[in-house]
Design an enzyme around this catalytic site. Structure first.
Site, PDB file in Angstrom:
ATOM      1  N   HIS A  80      18.857  -3.710 -26.143  1.00  0.00           N
ATOM      2  CA  HIS A  80      18.692  -3.225 -24.755  1.00  0.00           C
ATOM      3  C   HIS A  80      19.235  -1.744 -24.458  1.00  0.00           C
ATOM      4  CE1 HIS A  80      19.995  -3.144 -20.350  1.00  0.00           C
ATOM      5  NE2 HIS A  80      19.034  -4.121 -20.277  1.00  0.00           N
ATOM      6  N   ASP A  89      26.114  -8.048 -28.141  1.00  0.00           N
ATOM      7  CA  ASP A  89      25.612  -7.955 -26.644  1.00  0.00           C
ATOM      8  C   ASP A  89      25.085  -9.084 -26.439  1.00  0.00           C
ATOM      9  OD1 ASP A  89      24.341  -7.840 -24.427  1.00  0.00           O
ATOM     10  OD2 ASP A  89      23.056  -6.159 -25.021  1.00  0.00           O
ATOM     11  N   GLN A  98      22.275 -12.460 -22.894  1.00  0.00           N
ATOM     12  CA  GLN A  98      21.094 -13.174 -22.860  1.00  0.00           C
ATOM     13  C   GLN A  98      21.583 -14.257 -23.237  1.00  0.00           C
ATOM     14  OE1 GLN A  98      18.908 -12.966 -20.797  1.00  0.00           O
ATOM     15  NE2 GLN A  98      18.920 -10.678 -20.328  1.00  0.00           N
ATOM     16  N   LYS A 129      24.418 -13.187 -14.979  1.00  0.00           N
ATOM     17  CA  LYS A 129      23.301 -13.942 -15.887  1.00  0.00           C
ATOM     18  C   LYS A 129      23.522 -15.247 -16.094  1.00  0.00           C
ATOM     19  CE  LYS A 129      21.824  -9.507 -17.715  1.00  0.00           C
ATOM     20  NZ  LYS A 129      20.418  -8.942 -17.178  1.00  0.00           N
ATOM     21  N   CYS A 135      14.247  -2.511 -20.222  1.00  0.00           N
ATOM     22  CA  CYS A 135      15.288  -1.798 -20.658  1.00  0.00           C
ATOM     23  C   CYS A 135      15.174  -1.623 -22.310  1.00  0.00           C
ATOM     24  CB  CYS A 135      16.504  -2.064 -20.250  1.00  0.00           C
ATOM     25  SG  CYS A 135      16.901  -1.765 -18.392  1.00  0.00           S
TER      26      CYS A 135
HETATM   27  C1  LIG Z   1      20.528  -7.638 -23.782  1.00  0.00           C
HETATM   28  C2  LIG Z   1      20.757  -7.087 -22.774  1.00  0.00           C
HETATM   29  N1  LIG Z   1      22.043  -6.481 -22.780  1.00  0.00           N
HETATM   30  C3  LIG Z   1      22.555  -5.755 -21.672  1.00  0.00           C
HETATM   31  C4  LIG Z   1      22.110  -5.947 -20.349  1.00  0.00           C
HETATM   32  C5  LIG Z   1      22.999  -5.310 -19.083  1.00  0.00           C
HETATM   33  O1  LIG Z   1      23.822  -6.054 -18.360  1.00  0.00           O
HETATM   34  P1  LIG Z   1      24.147  -5.767 -16.971  1.00  0.00           P
HETATM   35  O2  LIG Z   1      22.997  -4.742 -16.311  1.00  0.00           O
HETATM   36  O3  LIG Z   1      24.588  -6.740 -16.361  1.00  0.00           O
HETATM   37  O4  LIG Z   1      25.242  -4.448 -17.395  1.00  0.00           O
HETATM   38  C6  LIG Z   1      21.109  -6.786 -20.032  1.00  0.00           C
HETATM   39  C7  LIG Z   1      20.337  -6.910 -18.931  1.00  0.00           C
HETATM   40  O5  LIG Z   1      19.192  -7.010 -18.377  1.00  0.00           O
HETATM   41  C8  LIG Z   1      20.430  -7.487 -21.174  1.00  0.00           C
HETATM   42  O6  LIG Z   1      19.189  -8.216 -21.116  1.00  0.00           O
END
Ligand SMILES: Cc1ncc(COP(=O)(O)O)c(C=O)c1O
Length: 410
Positions: free
Chosen positions: A124, A202, A205, A228, A368
């Protein structure tokens, strides 16, 4: 578990009873954010109606109650992800801030010119961009792991990179938010640690979709977002191993994170307060604690089984639609509960827009993950992502909506 409208969890989510464009809401945008159960909404209301006060600063009853509730949420979250202590749980605003804290607080303080950070194109933007910024400042080298057609990371190439030397960090998502691949974090940690590199995960998900135990993974940092996983927006978590957090600079300076302040310099509070400058999102942290209770009451095994049965139901139906291409593994037993796809000749936004007219909420665009889409030579995709309250009827609504989009636009 019932896969039709008798699913026992639907009743816990008031928003699922509203209509959208005169249709029943079919919510399939859970990878962007999940809906909130009554238990989480009630925890927020309870905090604001009965306990609202700032934490750690007052000795009046409300402040003590708020502090106890805030710290007990931290404790619950530590247990939920198997952290050794709750002091290794830092409250942030979400995965993005958690990853920025690792990069700007730990890596900026511990990496030097020519050190290597290994990333991959399925990551991401919130993982990629923060490292790119630091690479520019410190003159770090970024290396990218290849991804095969099934969305699997090339761990042989990882070994090669690690053997080439200077690798200080491997940073990757646990589950790809586009391909649904579940990365083998345990193996990545084993390989990276053999050469002294740290692993940043990270988990945006992953948490609430699969069991996560940071000690058994042996990862060094683990980031995730409350919204999430049925929790409120504006709250997230960074887990870090104590020895690394001790060596991490705060990135938010101000009240609540200091030990002493002089006119020229200051000293920091202990971990975790050191990283939580200013008034934290107290109600949201407590709401996240309620979300953890909610997930524990269901049981993660049930969630895993439910999502995989939705995959087994949906993916063959999608595969049978002419001109529709699924991204990532064709083997639905290897995916988490999401599927991204594109339809020949129809823009992903148009697919999503037709779906919205029949009440089906999906995401379209690059999610993203622009480098990933570029690598697959497509501009965008449409993503359906599910959770415990989704049903076979939701999958049918999705498939019917896609067929309608093809009929109108194809
Ligand atoms: C794999 C992953 N990392 C990071 C994020 C960023 O999350 P946040 O916007 O809650 O900081 C997302 C959000 O879609 C994501 O899917």
């Amino acid at each position: 578990m019932e896969q039709n409208q008798n699913n026992p969890y639907i009743k816990d989510f008031p928003i699922l009873f509203r209509t959208v464009n005169s249709n029943r809401l079919t919510y399939l945008d859970n990878a962007a954010t999940t809906q909130k159960p009554t238990a989480v909404i009630a925890a927020l209301t309870d905090f604001y109606t009965q306990h609202n006060a700032n934490v750690h600063r007052g000795i009046h009853t409300l402040s003590e109650e708020a502090t106890d509730m805030y710290e007990s949420a931290r404790e619950k979250i530590a247990q939920f992800i198997g952290a050794p202590t709750s002091s290794e749980i830092i409250f942030t605003s979400g995965s993005t801030e958690s990853l920025n804290l690792v990069v700007a607080g730990w890596a900026a303080n511990n990496l030097v010119s020519n050190d290597v950070v290994v990333l991959n194109s399925t990551d991401h933007h919130s993982n990629l961009v923060a490292w790119q910024m630091l690479a520019k400042t410190l003159d770090l080298k970024l290396k990218y792991l290849s991804v095969d057609a099934n969305g699997e990371l090339d761990l042989v190439q990882l070994k090669t990179y690690l053997n080439e030397g200077n690798v200080k960090v491997v940073s990757t998502s646990h589950i790809s938010n586009v391909l649904g691949t579940v990365n083998n974090i345990k193996e990545i940690c084993k390989l990276a640690h053999a050469v002294g590199a740290k692993v940043v995960v990270d988990g945006a998900q992953a948490v609430s979709h699969i069991p996560v135990n940071v000690q058994s993974l042996d990862c060094d940092f683990y980031a995730f977002s409350g919204h999430k996983m049925f929790g409120p927006m504006g709250i997230g978590v960074l887990f870090g191993k104590r020895s690394l957090l001790e060596n991490t600079n705060p990135i938010k300076f101000g009240g609540g994170m200091i030990s002493t302040v002089g006119l020229e310099s200051s000293t920091w509070a202990t971990i975790p307060e050191r990283f939580e400058g200013g008034t934290p999102s107290v109600a949201d942290a407590i709401g996240l604690g309620a979300a953890v209770d909610y997930i524990n009451n269901i049981g993660l095994e049930k969630i895993v089984a439910h999502e995989s049965s939705l995959n087994a139901y949906l993916i063959p139906k999608l595969n049978s639609i002419k001109g529709l291409h699924i991204l990532g593994s064709a083997d639905f037993t290897k995916r988490a509960g999401l599927v991204s796809f594109y339809v020949d000749g129809i823009h992903s936004h148009d697919v999503a827009s037709v779906l919205s007219t029949v009440g089906v909420a999906v995401r379209s665009g690059h999610h993203c993950a622009m480098p990933l889409h570029k690598g697959m030579s497509i501009a965008s995709s449409t993503r359906a992502s599910y959770h415990i309250y989704n049903t076979y009827a939701d999958m049918d609504a999705l498939v019917n909506g896609i067929n309608t989009a093809i009929k109108i636009l194809g």
